[in-house]
Structures are given as structure tokens and as C-alpha cells.
Design an enzyme around this catalytic site. Structure first.
Site, short mmCIF file in Angstrom:
data_model
loop_
_atom_site.label_atom_id
_atom_site.label_comp_id
_atom_site.label_asym_id
_atom_site.label_seq_id
_atom_site.Cartn_x
_atom_site.Cartn_y
_atom_site.Cartn_z
N ALA A 13 0.60 -1.32 -0.02
CA ALA A 13 0.00 -0.02 0.01
C ALA A 13 0.96 1.28 0.08
O ALA A 13 0.42 2.25 0.21
CB ALA A 13 -1.09 0.11 1.37
N SER A 142 -7.54 -9.33 -10.40
CA SER A 142 -7.18 -8.60 -11.95
C SER A 142 -8.30 -9.28 -12.54
O SER A 142 -8.81 -10.36 -12.52
CB SER A 142 -5.95 -8.99 -12.49
OG SER A 142 -5.88 -8.78 -13.77
N TYR A 155 1.50 -14.61 -14.18
CA TYR A 155 0.70 -13.73 -13.59
C TYR A 155 -0.94 -14.29 -13.56
O TYR A 155 -1.78 -14.19 -12.52
CB TYR A 155 0.58 -12.35 -13.97
CG TYR A 155 -0.04 -11.33 -13.53
CD1 TYR A 155 -1.36 -10.74 -14.08
CD2 TYR A 155 0.13 -10.68 -12.46
CE1 TYR A 155 -2.18 -9.90 -13.48
CE2 TYR A 155 -0.41 -9.52 -11.75
CZ TYR A 155 -1.79 -9.38 -12.35
OH TYR A 155 -2.45 -8.35 -11.80
#
Lengths: 254, 254
Positions: A13, A142, A155
């Protein structure tokens, strides 16, 4: 101030989407624990911005692929804030390497951060969420957990695994008042690019390809993810668990 | 009819009745078969007079990286001179939850089911690309979408495998290699593997299938043979769910 009194741990973050989520949760009253690994300068900026909002924040540097560091991080959050209510699994790596380029070491680092890291963080906070009969775990994934990338198979494999991590944890943790959900962003405008962009080997057209499918007229920004994360972290989302919300301006539909 | 005569197929994994059915079907169809099993899964490799044939090469290996898989490829090429098809069927499972799973279990299951799949795809897919054609078939699971509630890491590995299929279908499909995935439903033995106190789907599993019959190894083998034999360019990238309707179940009806 939907998250007043809640404590949120957000991995990765210091910058990008994670920073956007941290700012949104802070704006809703949460106390924020920002995990970062390499981006100390960016994490310090995020800290300064959140302090300027009048919110409480701590920074913690840890590699989420290392079990001892994850345990120490959660312990530090508990020491500082006394509880952990919200886990945002966001720290992930993307190398943009093709099938034939991957070595075993490349494969391992992606899967250890993107999948094992998410699992270990969830496993680490679970006992504390269980004890308080409340928890919110949000896995930032994603669109490539369902749509192939065509440029980074590992990924995509990691996000396919995260899809099932969310569903299995949702089934397992539901009885304790803990919800587990996934946010699936498409392209998000962030201040850096992860991995090696590489040449696009299968270019079909010379025209600008990247954003012409975003019918809504723009790509995402970190705050888009942050606003949704803030809702999913709130008590109002208690009946939503095991779900995945695609956040792509309809791009995957065309 | 020996419709696979002259074709060399590598079968990675597939222990027990499943492996025996697939191996028998392929050998009956005239294929030359290289059957790879991890050393701690020897029963199918060493069993039965069915396999007394010079069309069968048995290899013991637990390969999860480029170099190890290349050694297997070399053994196949040394014996048969070519490779036309890969069936990746490794299917490790162990009962564990997200809360109590250990690193050892996590790595064993993810390693055999997902990591190995990736490097088999890389090495054997590369060999088929050089030859100009080939077929890759993954024996997956319905638990690439449906959580088990009992075998947390198994689902993660199958979710990853599903995305590998999609990525390989693009990157290898452009180069003459068709890639498919069979999401296999409950077969004999799966009730014991996946019975869950959280999810009731494996309680009397046949009653949840319209035909009241578990999926058969023989049908799976038939489907494998079909996908290897025929022209399947239009099926590239396909998931074939083979569960008799099991995952459609949600309420009991007479």
C-alpha cells in the site's frame, strides 16, 4: 465514516492501487496499517497524506512471501492498534514475461508473492477476526483471473489461484462473521509499471490498442478500487462473500 | 482402429483407475505412450500385464522445473523420436483448510498440480511448436470454479491450471498447438477425498447427478482420445466440464 473504529491492514500500500485503497479507507475513519516492501519513499508520502487527513496510520515493511515477516507484521498491527478488522491483500508482482521466458525462479517469486502471500496474510489474521466474530478480507486480483493476459501466463495463473482462494476462504470463514471477496480491476492508472513491459510481439494493429475498449471513456484510477474496497470492508456488505467484482469500465465485454 | 498409430503421447500423472483407463485407451488406439509418475505414486506405472508393450515407456519423475522436464523430454525423444501430445493429469489432493494448511502441503500440491503443469507446457509445448503441431490436454477439475470446502490448496492449483490453459491456448495455439482442459467431475474415490463438513456436495454425490452415476474413467479416456485424434482447432482454449451435471445441482428433487 463507515469504518470508524476499524483497523485495516493493506499490503503493498505504499503506492498505486494499495495507496488508493488506504486513502479511501482512512477517509471512512479506519486506522490504517500500510505494508510495503521496496517503496519506502512512496510509503512515507502515503503516510504523510493520511496523517494530513487526521487519520491514524502505521507503516510496516515486510515481504509477504515470507511467513515469519507476515507473522511479525500482523503482530505489530495488533501491538499498535489492538485489533485487525480488515485485510486488503494487494501486494503482487507482474513480470510480463512470456511462456518460454519463465525460469523456475521467476515462477516461484510470482506465485509466492501473489498467491502464497495472500494466503499467509489471511491465515495470520484469521484467528483474530474469528475471536471478534468480524472480519473483512478483500483480495485485489485482476480481470486476468478469468481473461488470459496473452503476455504473462504465470501472473494469470496466480490470479486464477486467487479466484479460488477467495471462494475457499469465503466458505470456510463465513461461520465466523468473516467475508472474503475479490476485486478484479482492469487497467488502472498508477504512477509506475511493474515488471518488464517488453515488446508486444503479437501486435495486430498499429493504432493505440490499450485503452480503446474502455467504453466508459477512461481507465481506472486507484480511488475507484478504494471506494469499492471501502464498501466491501464495511458492515453493510455482510451478505456479500465469495464474490468477485470486475471493475473495468465494461472493457472485458467488448 | 489404430487412429493414434505413429503418434507419441506423454501422460504426466494419472494414478489408479483413471490412469489405467487413459493409458489403455491410448495404447489400444495405437499410440506410443510415455507415462510419467512421481516416485511415490508407482502403483499405476508398475501394475498390470496390460502394459507389457514396447509402445510404453515408464518414467519415474517429480519434475517441476525446466531442466527436470527437459530430461523427461529427452528420454521421450531418445525412445520414440518425437512428441505429438501431452496429457497433464497430476492431481494431488490433501484435506486441509486455509486456516490449518501447512507450507509443506501447500508446496507439494501447488508444485505437482500447477508448477509442474507450467513447465511441462513450456518444454513439451516448445517441442511441439518446433515440430509445427501438437496437442496439450489438461485433466483439471470442477474445483477450478466450485470450492471444495475441504481441500483448499487443491482448488487453488486447479484455478491456476485453468488460466494456464487459456494462456497456452493463445501463445501456443498461434503456433499449431491445440490446448484443452477437461474439468472432471466426481469419480470413484472423490467422495473420500473431498467430503466436507462445510459443503454438502459430496454427501451421496451420485444423488446430485441427473443420471445418478459418477463420472467414469472410461468416458474420460474416450474424451482424451477424441481430443488427441481429431482436428480440434475450433476447440482450442476450451474447457470441457465432464461432471454429468453435478455442478448444476442446488436442490434435491425426486
Amino acid at each position: 465514516m463507515e469504518l470508524k473504529g476499524k483497523v485495516a491492514l493493506i499490503t503493498g500500500a505504499g503506492k498505486g492501487i494499495g495507496r488508493g485503497i488506504a486513502l479511501c479507507l482512512a477517509a471512512q475513519g479506519a486506522k490504517i496499517a500500510v505494508n510495503y516492501h521496496a517503496s519506502e519513499a512512496a510509503a512515507l508520502k502515503t503516510e504523510a497524506d493520511i496523517l494530513a487527513m487526521g487519520a491514524e496510520i502505521m507503516l510496516y515493511r515486510a515481504d509477504v512471501s515470507q511467513r515469519d515477516q507476515v507473522a511479525a507484521m500482523v503482530d505489530a498491527v495488533l501491538q499498535r492498534f489492538g485489533r485487525v478488522d480488515i485485510l486488503i491483500n494487494n501486494a503482487a508482482l507482474q513480470k510480463n514475461m512470456e511462456l518460454m521466458e519463465y525460469t523456475e525462479a521467476d515462477y516461484d517469486v510470482i506465485m509466492d508473492i501473489n498467491v502464497k502471500g495472500y494466503w499467509m496474510c489471511a491465515q495470520a489474521v484469521f484467528p483474530f477476526m474469528k475471536a471478534q466474530s468480524f472480519g473483512r478480507i478483500i483480495n485485489i486480483s485482476s480481470v486476468h483471473g478469468k481473461r488470459p493476459t496473452d503476455f504473462d501466463p504465470v501472473y494469470a495463473m496466480s490470479k486464477g489461484a486467487v479466484k479460488m482462494l477467495t471462494r475457499e476462504c469465503a466458505v470456510e470463514f463465513a461461520q465466523y462473521g468473516i467475508t472474503v471477496n475479490t476485486i478484479e480491476p482492469a487497467a488502472v492508472q498508477i504512477e509506475f509499471k511493474t515488471g518488464n513491459p517488453g515488446p508486444i510481439r503479437y501486435k495486430r494493429t498499429e493504432k493505440a490498442r490499450r485503452y480503446n475498449r474502455y467504453l466508459i471513456g477512461r481507465i481506472g484510477v486507484p480511488e475507484d478500487v478504494g471506494h469499492l474496497a471501502a464498501f466491501l470492508a464495511s458492515e453493510k456488505s455482510g451478505f456479500i462473500t465469495g464474490s468477485a467484482i470486475r471493475m473495468d469500465g465494461a472493457a472485458m465485454l467488448v | 482402429m489404430c487412429r493414434l498409430k505413429g503418434r507419441v503421447v506423454v501422460l504426466a500423472g494419472a494414478a489408479g483407475p483413471k490412469g489405467q483407463a487413459i493409458a489403455s485407451k491410448l495404447l489400444q488406439a495405437g499410440a506410443q505412450l510415455a507415462w510419467v509418475q512421481p516416485p511415490d505414486r508407482p502403483e499405476a506405472v508398475h501394475s498390470g500385464e496390460v502394459y507389457a508393450t514396447d509402445h510404453l515407456l515408464k518414467i519415474e519423475a517429480d519434475a517441476q522445473g525446466t531442466d527436470a522436464v527437459r530430461e523427461i523430454l529427452q528420454q521421450v525423444l531418445d525412445r520414440f523420436g518425437r512428441v505429438d501430445g501431452l496429457i497433464f493429469a497430476q492431481d494431488e489432493a490433501e484435506r486441509c483448510t486455509a486456516a490449518d494448511c501447512t507450507d509443506a502441503v501447500y508446496h507439494r500440491i501447488m508444485g505437482r498440480n500447477a508448477k509442474a503443469a507450467f513447465f511441462y507446457t513450456q518444454v513439451f509445448g516448445g517441442a511441439m511448436v518446433q515440430a509445427g503441431s501438437g496437442k496439450i490436454l489438461y485433466i483439471g477439475s470442477i474445483h477450478d470454479e466450485k470450492p471444495t470446502g475441504s481441500s483448499f490448496v487443491y482448488s487453488l492449483s486447479k484455478g491456476a491450471l485453468k488460466m494456464l490453459k487459456s494462456e497456452a491456448a493463445l501463445q501456443l495455439g498461434r503456433r499449431g498447438v491445440d490446448v484443452h482442459l477437461i474439468a472432471a467431475g466426481p469419480m470413484e474415490g472423490d467422495e473420500a477425498r473431498f467430503l466436507s463438513g462445510l459443503s454438502g456436495i459430496y454427501e451421496d454425490a451420485p444423488s446430485k447427478i441427473p443420471s445418478r452415476a459418477l463420472c467414469s474413467e472410461a468416458e474420460l479416456a474416450e474424451l482424451c482420445a477424441y481430443l488427441l485424434i481429431g482436428s480440434t482447432r475450433s476447440l482450442n482454449g476450451t474447457d470441457i466440464r465432464m461432471d454429468g451435471g453435478f455442478t448444476l445441482y442446488y436442490m434435491d428433487k425426486e
